[in-house]
Design an enzyme around this catalytic site. Structure first.
Site, PDB file in Angstrom:
ATOM      1  N   VAL A   1       0.857  -1.183   0.000  1.00 23.30           N
ATOM      2  CA  VAL A   1       0.000   0.000   0.000  1.00 23.30           C
ATOM      3  C   VAL A   1       0.893   1.234   0.000  1.00 23.30           C
ATOM      4  CG1 VAL A   1      -1.838   1.252   1.206  1.00 23.30           C
ATOM      5  CG2 VAL A   1      -1.733  -1.251   1.334  1.00 23.30           C
ATOM      6  N   CYS A   2       0.536   2.205  -0.818  1.00 16.94           N
ATOM      7  CA  CYS A   2       1.225   3.492  -0.845  1.00 16.94           C
ATOM      8  C   CYS A   2       2.727   3.278  -1.129  1.00 16.94           C
ATOM      9  CB  CYS A   2       0.976   4.216   0.479  1.00 16.94           C
ATOM     10  SG  CYS A   2       1.369   5.977   0.489  1.00 16.94           S
ATOM     11  N   THR A   3       3.592   3.916  -0.354  1.00 19.80           N
ATOM     12  CA  THR A   3       5.030   3.821  -0.609  1.00 19.80           C
ATOM     13  C   THR A   3       5.616   2.475  -0.200  1.00 19.80           C
ATOM     14  OG1 THR A   3       5.580   4.799   1.541  1.00 19.80           O
ATOM     15  CG2 THR A   3       5.304   6.306  -0.320  1.00 19.80           C
TER      16      THR A   3
END
Length: 218
Positions: free
Chosen positions: A99-101
């Protein structure tokens, strides 16, 4: 089914709890909360969550979930045990997700080389520099890897993963159970729709992505 949630200091709590809420209630799910050392893990917002085991305790999970962090550059430099575990655990996992970075940690482990993946819009250039083919989609499935864009996209990723694990009907039932039917009050949720002045304002708050990019591999 062993589902391993990777945890580390500075991670973003919703990156963890979003997909966790989607996946953890299923009766087949045996959920593990792993970090370099057991105990409290302080998130980037100040909230603390608890790791109940180490990465070495679950060397071959069926599913891996890696949250991102607003302190992503620090994570890339410091989370060597996590990156090494990802490199070893991914080949035997049915699904490796982020998720995300968190996708930058997958890339650092060599998992995204030649794959299409997404991440938070503020670090797309970094992800590309780490060998991934960067997409602007909210959720990307490439083989046995699923990546989600920024923070809230982890809920979407969890539903996509649930459909592949247990079927679309189950994923739809989970969506209804958590009443996930977002109706945001504003249309500023991504850089493609946000006003330019808002994009500039938020971009100034993000960690700078310029400079050298750590090499891939644990």
């Amino acid at each position: 089914m062993d589902i391993a949630f990777a945890m580390y200091p500075g991670m973003t709590v919703l990156d963890l709890t979003g997909p966790h809420e989607i996946l953890a209630h299923h009766p087949e799910a045996a959920v593990h909360y792993l970090a370099a050392t057991p105990g409290p893990v302080r998130c980037d917002s100040g909230m603390e969550v608890t790791a109940t085991g180490t990465f070495g305790d679950v060397p071959s999970p069926d599913v891996i979930v890696v949250p991102g962090s607003s302190q992503w550059r620090r994570a890339l430099e410091e989370q060597r045990e996590l990156v090494a575990w990802l490199a070893l655990a991914h080949p035997s996992a049915s699904w490796t997700t982020s998720v995300c970075t968190g996708s930058t940690l997958l890339a650092k482990a060599g998992i995204l080389s030649g794959r299409t993946a997404t991440t938070h819009w503020g670090v797309r250039d970094v992800l590309g520099g780490l060998g991934a083919e960067v997409s602007t989609e909210r959720v990307v499935v490439d083989g046995d890897v699923i990546t989600a864009a920024g923070v809230s996209a982890g809920i979407d990723m969890g539903l996509v993963l649930a459909a592949r694990l247990w079927g679309e009907n189950t994923a739809r039932a989970i969506q209804l159970f958590v009443e996930y039917a977002p109706e945001p009050p504003f249309d500023s949720g991504n850089p493609e729709t946000a006003p330019p002045e808002m994009l500039d304002q938020v971009a100034r708050l993000l960690p700078r992505s310029e400079g050298s990019v750590p090499s891939t591999g644990p």
